[in-house]
Structures are given as C-alpha cells and as structure tokens.
Scaffold this motif. Structure first.
Motif, mmCIF file in Angstrom:
data_model
loop_
_atom_site.group_PDB
_atom_site.id
_atom_site.type_symbol
_atom_site.label_atom_id
_atom_site.label_comp_id
_atom_site.label_asym_id
_atom_site.label_seq_id
_atom_site.Cartn_x
_atom_site.Cartn_y
_atom_site.Cartn_z
ATOM 1 N N GLU A 50 0.810 -1.218 0.000
ATOM 2 C CA GLU A 50 0.000 0.000 0.000
ATOM 3 C C GLU A 50 0.844 1.269 0.000
ATOM 4 O OE1 GLU A 50 -3.215 -0.257 -0.356
ATOM 5 O OE2 GLU A 50 -3.014 -2.434 -0.322
ATOM 6 N N ALA A 51 2.146 1.131 0.157
ATOM 7 C CA ALA A 51 3.043 2.285 0.201
ATOM 8 C C ALA A 51 3.665 2.520 -1.173
ATOM 9 C CB ALA A 51 4.137 2.059 1.235
ATOM 10 N N ASP A 52 4.267 3.682 -1.334
ATOM 11 C CA ASP A 52 5.089 3.963 -2.509
ATOM 12 C C ASP A 52 6.548 3.832 -2.098
ATOM 13 O OD1 ASP A 52 2.958 4.454 -4.182
ATOM 14 O OD2 ASP A 52 2.932 6.610 -3.792
ATOM 15 N N CYS A 53 7.292 2.991 -2.793
ATOM 16 C CA CYS A 53 8.696 2.758 -2.476
ATOM 17 C C CYS A 53 9.587 3.410 -3.542
ATOM 18 C CB CYS A 53 8.997 1.264 -2.407
ATOM 19 S SG CYS A 53 8.085 0.383 -1.124
ATOM 20 N N TYR A 54 10.645 4.055 -3.091
ATOM 21 C CA TYR A 54 11.596 4.708 -3.983
ATOM 22 C C TYR A 54 13.012 4.311 -3.580
ATOM 23 C CZ TYR A 54 7.511 7.576 -5.035
ATOM 24 O OH TYR A 54 6.253 8.001 -5.388
ATOM 25 N N PHE A 55 13.919 4.342 -4.561
ATOM 26 C CA PHE A 55 15.275 3.863 -4.324
ATOM 27 C C PHE A 55 16.275 4.886 -4.854
ATOM 28 C CE2 PHE A 55 12.343 0.396 -5.543
ATOM 29 C CZ PHE A 55 12.091 -0.073 -4.255
ATOM 30 N N MET A 56 17.073 5.432 -3.937
ATOM 31 C CA MET A 56 18.016 6.484 -4.284
ATOM 32 C C MET A 56 19.322 5.902 -4.811
ATOM 33 S SD MET A 56 17.404 9.017 -1.031
ATOM 34 C CE MET A 56 18.704 10.152 -1.557
ATOM 35 N N SER A 57 19.940 6.633 -5.716
ATOM 36 C CA SER A 57 21.223 6.195 -6.260
ATOM 37 C C SER A 57 22.338 6.406 -5.236
ATOM 38 C CB SER A 57 21.542 6.970 -7.545
ATOM 39 O OG SER A 57 21.671 8.360 -7.275
ATOM 40 N N ILE A 58 23.424 5.683 -5.433
ATOM 41 C CA ILE A 58 24.607 5.777 -4.584
ATOM 42 C C ILE A 58 25.627 6.683 -5.270
ATOM 43 C CG2 ILE A 58 26.434 4.460 -3.446
ATOM 44 C CD1 ILE A 58 24.559 1.986 -3.887
ATOM 45 N N GLY A 59 26.263 7.560 -4.502
ATOM 46 C CA GLY A 59 27.257 8.462 -5.070
ATOM 47 C C GLY A 59 28.604 7.773 -5.216
ATOM 48 N N THR A 60 28.797 7.079 -6.327
ATOM 49 C CA THR A 60 29.995 6.253 -6.488
ATOM 50 C C THR A 60 31.176 6.985 -7.120
ATOM 51 O OG1 THR A 60 29.126 5.448 -8.606
ATOM 52 C CG2 THR A 60 28.647 4.134 -6.653
ATOM 53 N N MET A 61 31.042 8.297 -7.323
ATOM 54 C CA MET A 61 32.172 9.047 -7.873
ATOM 55 C C MET A 61 33.189 9.435 -6.788
ATOM 56 S SD MET A 61 29.586 10.974 -6.867
ATOM 57 C CE MET A 61 28.530 10.795 -8.321
ATOM 58 N N LYS A 62 32.904 9.055 -5.561
ATOM 59 C CA LYS A 62 33.772 9.422 -4.442
ATOM 60 C C LYS A 62 35.070 8.618 -4.454
ATOM 61 C CE LYS A 62 29.546 9.873 -1.711
ATOM 62 N NZ LYS A 62 28.755 9.245 -0.645
ATOM 63 N N LYS A 63 36.075 9.146 -3.786
ATOM 64 C CA LYS A 63 37.354 8.454 -3.645
ATOM 65 C C LYS A 63 37.180 7.095 -2.975
ATOM 66 C CE LYS A 63 40.737 11.056 -2.313
ATOM 67 N NZ LYS A 63 41.657 11.848 -1.445
ATOM 68 N N TYR A 64 36.155 6.986 -2.160
ATOM 69 C CA TYR A 64 35.863 5.755 -1.430
ATOM 70 C C TYR A 64 35.739 4.552 -2.363
ATOM 71 C CZ TYR A 64 33.335 2.961 2.136
ATOM 72 O OH TYR A 64 32.936 1.997 3.045
ATOM 73 N N TYR A 65 35.304 4.791 -3.607
ATOM 74 C CA TYR A 65 35.064 3.696 -4.559
ATOM 75 C C TYR A 65 36.167 3.581 -5.606
ATOM 76 C CZ TYR A 65 30.464 3.846 -2.442
ATOM 77 O OH TYR A 65 29.433 3.837 -1.533
ATOM 78 N N ARG A 66 37.261 4.250 -5.401
ATOM 79 C CA ARG A 66 38.351 4.173 -6.359
ATOM 80 C C ARG A 66 38.853 2.727 -6.463
ATOM 81 N NH1 ARG A 66 42.905 8.480 -5.409
ATOM 82 N NH2 ARG A 66 41.149 9.794 -6.074
#
Length: 351
Positions: free
Chosen positions: A195-211
């Motif tokens: 009965e709810a509306d579900c949404y899914f946010m993107s991940i910020g993968t341009m960070k140094k963390y994901y190098r």
C-alpha cells in the motif's frame, strides 16, 4: 570549530523543543534498542521513511537541526506539511565514550538505522541484509523497523518509503549485488509494503571511497533498469558537491543532506501529482510478430498485459530460455512460457 559549537548548541535546542513535543503528543511507543518511533496522534496525509546506513544517521541529525525552534516543522519547500520531532539523547543508550546514542522520532518523517557506536551496530546497518526480504516473511532488521514505524503510526494515511542504502554493498565489486537489491525491493513492493510507494536512491559512487571498484555502479544500474519510475538518480547532484561538500571520503556535510532530502520529498510529491497515464490495452497497441529465442536476466518481470502493472512473476531465475513471439510499440516483449503468453520489458531479456 564553529561547526562543532553549532551542533552542540543545536543539540540542546533539539532536545528541549522535542521534549515539549513529547509532552504535547503523549507517548505510545514501539521501540528497538536505540531507535524509538512514536506517534504524535495527529492525522497526516503522507508519511516518509528513509532507511539507510550512516548516511541516515547523519541526515537525521541534519534535518533535526533544521527544525530547531520551529516546533518540529520542516520548511523544505514542498506542498505536504512535514513534522519531524527528534530527540537525540542518552536516555536508553550511550556510546562507549558516554555520548548520546538514543534516537526518538515522531511526526510524519522517520529515519531507519541502528546507531553510530560499536561495530555490531555499524555492521548490521551496513550489511545488504539490512534491506533484505524474501517475500515470505524473512526480512532484515531495516525492514522490520519500517514495519514498526508504520504499526506505531496508524494516524498516517499513506506511506512513502525511500531507501538510501547500498553504499557499503557496492564495495563487493560484483554485478550480482544489484540482483540482490532488485529482488529484495520487488518484495518490498509486492509483499512487505504493497500500500506504500517505495523509492530507491542512487549511490554516489564518484567518491574516492570507490576508487578501484570495477563494478561500483552494479546497484545503481540494476535499480535504474528494474524500477525506472521508482529510481531516484542523484548522480549529477552528488558530482556537483564532490569533494567540496564532503566531510570524509564517504559522507556529506549537513547542508548537503538537507538539500538532498528536500529534493527527494519534492520530487516524490511531483510524481504523485502528475496526471495519471492511460493504461494501454492490447487493442490500443501494435505488435511486431517475431520468433526469437532469448534468455531471462535478473531484471525479468512477467506481466499479464503490456503496461497494466499486473505482475504475474516479480522475478525469474536468470538464463532461462524463453520464446519471444512479438514486440509491442510500448516497449514489451510478448513471450511464451509453458504454452502461455506473458509480457516483459524489452530490457528484461538478453539474446
């Protein structure tokens, strides 16, 4: 230093303001170890739940600072009133160094996380299992908490659930992690929160963390393909603020979280206010006749009709052979499985 002073002063005001709200709204609570979700007893047309990792912890503080001195009202720029009553104190739990580690929320905005102290709390909320659902009753702790919030707030007419999760799971560096999130979120939609509306946010993968992480966008890409109307892509937003608005290699400053969540709420409201599209039926469509063998993927969803939203099978095991007998002009394959006709989006199969 000024930021630290501001946060200490704001914390004191947050506590005092929301203690007043507690007196006004009363109790009646569903609690977990560190997060306590209360009802304010006031009717709300819409409710909003953000579930995440440490991003959710910081965002809860950042929005709390915004509502200081304003009776819990968040002036975020949208059309739906948002009340965020927030207490961050040590009433039930403190960190190992004695800092506040109890989080109480009420109103029509909530954040789901475990805490920010010991490794057990951190690893629970960082794990991809936090958002897991098998569609048959087995669910992760984050999903359980969403249910706790909804059960504790029958005064909220409609729920919007926004997942801000996957920052750590993206480090698995595997395309398969995207399938895990897609399958769990399909069960959110069809089983956990229909009965709810579900949404899914993107991940910020341009960070140094994901190098060096080769498949860092596996989750983003899978969600965008599986849920085009529910995926909230903030890649450009993140890129504009990276790295200048970051406080470490992963997290943003308070203002960025406030701006981000404000935009999320406004975007959701715009989606809900958009004119309802006419549901196409077969008689309205043209179908190109074909005969081609294709294979299922982790994005394959079977529908009874092309575009009417009736899901026959929310997901299929990958690499199953299916015969495609037609292509509709609104982007669906007509397929035959065990002698029966179904429809699936054209990006849900591979040759």
């Amino acid at each position: 230093m000024q930021s630290q002073i501001r946060k200490k002063e704001a914390f004191k005001v947050v506590v005092s303001v929301v203690l007043l709200l507690t007196v006004l709204f009363g109790s009646g609570t569903t609690a977990s170890a560190l997060t306590i979700y209360k009802s304010d007893g006031v009717y709300h047309e819409e409710g909003y739940i953000f579930v995440g990792e440490s991003h959710s912890v910081i965002a809860s503080h950042a929005v709390g600072f915004e509502t200081v001195g304003n009776g819990g009202v968040w002036d975020y720029g949208g059309t739906i009133p948002v009340i965020y009553g927030y207490i961050w104190d040590g009433s039930r739990s403190v960190t190992q160094d004695g800092s506040p580690n109890t989080f109480t929320m009420m109103g029509n905005l909530f954040f789901v996380f475990e805490g920010n102290d010991n490794e057990e709390e951190i690893f629970v909320q960082m794990s991809k299992n936090y958002i897991y659902s098998d569609g048959m009753g087995t669910r992760g702790r984050g999903v359980e908490k969403i249910h706790e919030i909804m059960d504790a707030n029958p005064n909220i007419a409609h729920w919007n659930i926004i997942s801000f999760h996957g920052a750590n799971a993206a480090l698995e560096d595997s395309p398969a992690v995207g399938s895990f999130y897609v399958n769990s979120y399909r069960n959110w939609i069809n089983y956990e929160f229909p009965e709810a509306d579900c949404y899914f946010m993107s991940i910020g993968t341009m960070k140094k963390y994901y190098r060096g992480v080769r498949h860092k966008d596996a989750i983003n890409n899978a969600l965008a393909a599986a849920f085009p109307d529910r995926f909230l892509d903030y890649t450009a937003f993140y890129a504009e603020r990276c790295p200048d608005r970051m406080i470490d290699t992963v997290h943003w400053d308070d203002g960025t979280y406030v701006d981000l969540l404000s935009d999320v709420l406004v975007t959701i409201q715009q989606k809900q206010q958009a004119p309802t599209k006419k549901i196409p039926v077969l008689s309205d469509l043209t179908i190109e006749e074909v005969q081609e063998l294709c294979f299922t993927t982790n994005r394959t969803v079977l529908y009874s009709q092309p575009g009417n939203g009736v899901v026959v099978c929310p997901f299929c095991p990958p690499d199953l052979p299916v015969m495609v007998t037609g292509i509709t002009n609104n982007g669906y394959f007509r397929v035959v499985i065990d002698g029966k006709e179904y429809f699936t989006l054209t990006d849900g199969l591979i040759k």
